[in-house]
Design an enzyme around this catalytic site. Structure first.
Site: not given
Length: 594
Positions: A7, A30, A127-128, A442, A473, A500, A502, A506
């Site tokens: 708004d 965003e 608001h916001h 990253g 994925d 793969n 997951g 990591e």
């Protein structure tokens, strides 16, 4: 202009949509919009840099300031992007993307629609807000991740403030922050400032730029530059085996063509970092030696780079993933670093000596070396496809050479943090290609949003360009919503999802079997249909369960011509990874433990 309506920016958006030179692209959120702006700016940087192809640098250390033509030849930051969000909730959702652009030197103007100046002055409980009457708190939150901020409070100074942050964004190749109160949208301002081009100071110093000593800045910098050129010439003449190492800021600050001229004039082997790829075309016949990433580099490339007795580094960004966990082995006395706002020669630092002026001077001053040891003929890139069973899942070691065969001239390749960004290190890239990857910041999911921006920039290209995303994925689940925006706007990406099971990157750093690296399984083959309720948008999904199926798809002319939105799901083993990622995982695990 990318963004999400709210708004406090709707009245401004009315004018954006009416504008004949601005296209509004509404995104699903965003964060994705900020990633898209980043990808758009990077692609435009690449496209605009090619305007200089074939043009020879002609500036010399004796030139003062330079003519407009010489300033064009010197290059500079290009590819500015625009992002529009609403106050508070909207701008905070975009913070991650803006921070990534700041870290990786990508210029974005982040425009935030804010409440009217009257409501701000009265500290209205809107608001916001945080409910405390403070309207500048989010500007303060953005101060550390933008190069300049303009919190507009007066129409008399608004145009000056906008020019100030635009100039800073161009000089630093980083995002800038601008608030636009709702009551300023239709407020008239003096348009005379539009008649004066905004020229970054690293391209030209004004007559009015004077040091406290009374000496002109331009004269001081010129003398300093001439001295640096002599120092580099002295070291160059002593060196027997110099190399040139090109990094990210050569792209970000638009000097790729100047580096190319230096390489061509001296015949010196050049190498790139992961972030510096495609600053110039990677042609082994013209001296390309490969991608250097410290300890995780291909052994032949590593030996060629580290045997140098003089490394001239252009636009370095020495982050962990860009240097093989800080494993460079260049003695300081054998190192020269060229940057946008300073130069380092051995142990000496020279402020204001920019590679915009230094590169053309060096192309004229440095003599070719006749006895330079040559770089590996194949650049350390994996072009031969290893044999393997066609009835089993494709292996990473075969997948990336297969992709190298599939790529075409002028392709835009977007790779996600993790498997894809490390797999592409060993992949040969064709002439005119653009590679987009967020190596330093990253943020997982970046590539999905960035692809949207790259597609919009590709649509503005004078020649057709395919846009190909390589992501995992797990990563794509973070930003998948704006595939709907791609379909809605008739964009035609090739979306390659490496399934793969997951977060493989990591797992290789820590927790190979840990549940926190698992993800929920999605029906990727139904994704494009899900985002097209009408069922009328041209699209197609493909799935490669085996290597043989992948080989057939990559040979399929319908798939290769990229005339519709396409999704390719490639099934892979959970712990299968490119060799570079396996090495990086080991190094990262050691660093984290330390």
């Amino acid at each position: 202009m990318f963004g999400v309506p709210g708004d406090f920016n709707l009245v401004f958006l009315d004018e954006v949509e009416k504008h004949d030179k601005i296209e509004w692209l509404g995104c699903c959120n965003e964060l994705n919009a900020s990633y898209a702006a980043d990808g758009y700016a990077r692609t435009k940087q690449s496209q605009l840099n090619r305007v200089h192809e074939g043009r020879q640098a002609n500036s010399t250390p004796g030139d003062k300031n330079g003519s407009d033509e010489k300033n064009k030849t010197q290059g500079g930051v290009k590819g500015l992007a625009a992002l529009l969000t609403t106050f508070g909730v909207g701008e905070l959702s975009a913070v991650n993307g803006i921070a990534g652009a700041y870290a990786e030197r990508v210029p974005i103007i982040h425009i935030v629609g804010v409440p009217s100046t009257k409501l701000q002055k009265n500290k209205a409980l809107l608001h916001h807000t945080l409910g405390d009457g403070k309207f500048n708190v989010f500007e303060e939150a953005s101060s550390g991740i933008t190069c300049a901020q303009a919190f507009l409070t007066s129409t008399e100074t608004a145009a000056q403030e906008i020019d100030r942050i635009l100039l800073k964004a161009l000089e630093t190749a980083r995002p800038a922050y601008l608030t636009l109160p709702t009551d300023f949208v239709y407020a008239p301002v003096d348009a005379s400032r539009l008649e004066t081009p905004i020229v970054p100071k690293f391209v030209r110093y004004e007559e009015t730029d004077i040091l406290p000593t009374g000496k002109r800045v331009a004269d001081e910098v010129q003398e300093r530059t001439e001295f640096v050129v002599k120092e580099i010439v002295r070291l160059w003449e002593k060196a027997r085996n110099p190399v040139i190492l090109i990094d990210a800021c050569a792209i970000r600050y638009g000097v790729g063509h100047l580096v190319r001229d230096l390489v061509q004039q001296t015949g010196t082997p050049f190498f790139t970092t992961p972030m510096g790829r495609n600053a110039i075309d990677e042609d082994p016949a013209n001296g390309f030696g490969g991608v250097y990433v410290g300890e995780i580099t291909d052994e032949k490339v590593k030996a060629a780079v580290e045997s140098t007795d003089l490394c001239l580094q252009v636009g370095g960004l020495k982050s962990d993933f860009n240097t093989g966990e800080f494993s460079y082995k260049f003695p300081t006395e054998q190192t020269i670093e060229l940057h946008s706002d300073h130069t380092i020669v051995q142990y000496g630092t020279y402020p204001e000596v920019s590679f915009h002026t230094l590169l053309p001077a060096l192309a004229s001053a440095l003599k070719p070396k006749q006895d330079v040891s040559r770089a590996p003929r194949d650049g350390g890139l994996k072009t031969e496809i290893p044999e393997g069973p066609t009835d089993q899942m494709v292996k990473q070691e075969a997948f990336w050479p297969m992709i190298g065969d599939f790529l075409q001239e002028d392709d835009i390749i977007v790779t996600e943090t993790g498997t894809s960004s490390f797999g592409i290190i060993s992949t040969a890239l064709p002439k005119g290609a653009t590679l987009i990857s967020q190596v330093l910041w990253g943020s997982i999911g970046y590539a999905g949003g960035s692809t949207l921006g790259a597609l919009m920039a590709a649509r503005e290209s004078p020649t057709p360009r395919r846009v190909i995303l390589f992501t995992g994925d797990g990563s794509i689940q973070l930003t998948v919503q704006d595939i709907a925006t791609m379909l809605k706007n008739g964009l035609k990406p090739i979306l390659v999802i490496l399934n793969n099971d997951g977060y493989t990157i990591e797992r290789l750093i820590h927790g190979k079997e840990a549940s926190y690296n698992d993800i929920s399984a999605w029906n990727w083959q139904g994704l494009l249909d899900f985002f097209d309720a009408s069922g009328q948008i041209p699209k197609r999904s493909w799935k490669a369960n085996t290597r043989g199926e992948l080989e057939d798809i990559l040979k399929d002319e319908e798939f290769a011509k990229a005339d519709k939105c396409q999704l390719l799901e490639v099934m892979m083993e959970k712990l299968d990874a490119p060799a570079a990622l396996i090495k990086q995982g080991e190094l990262s695990a050691k660093l984290n433990a330390a």
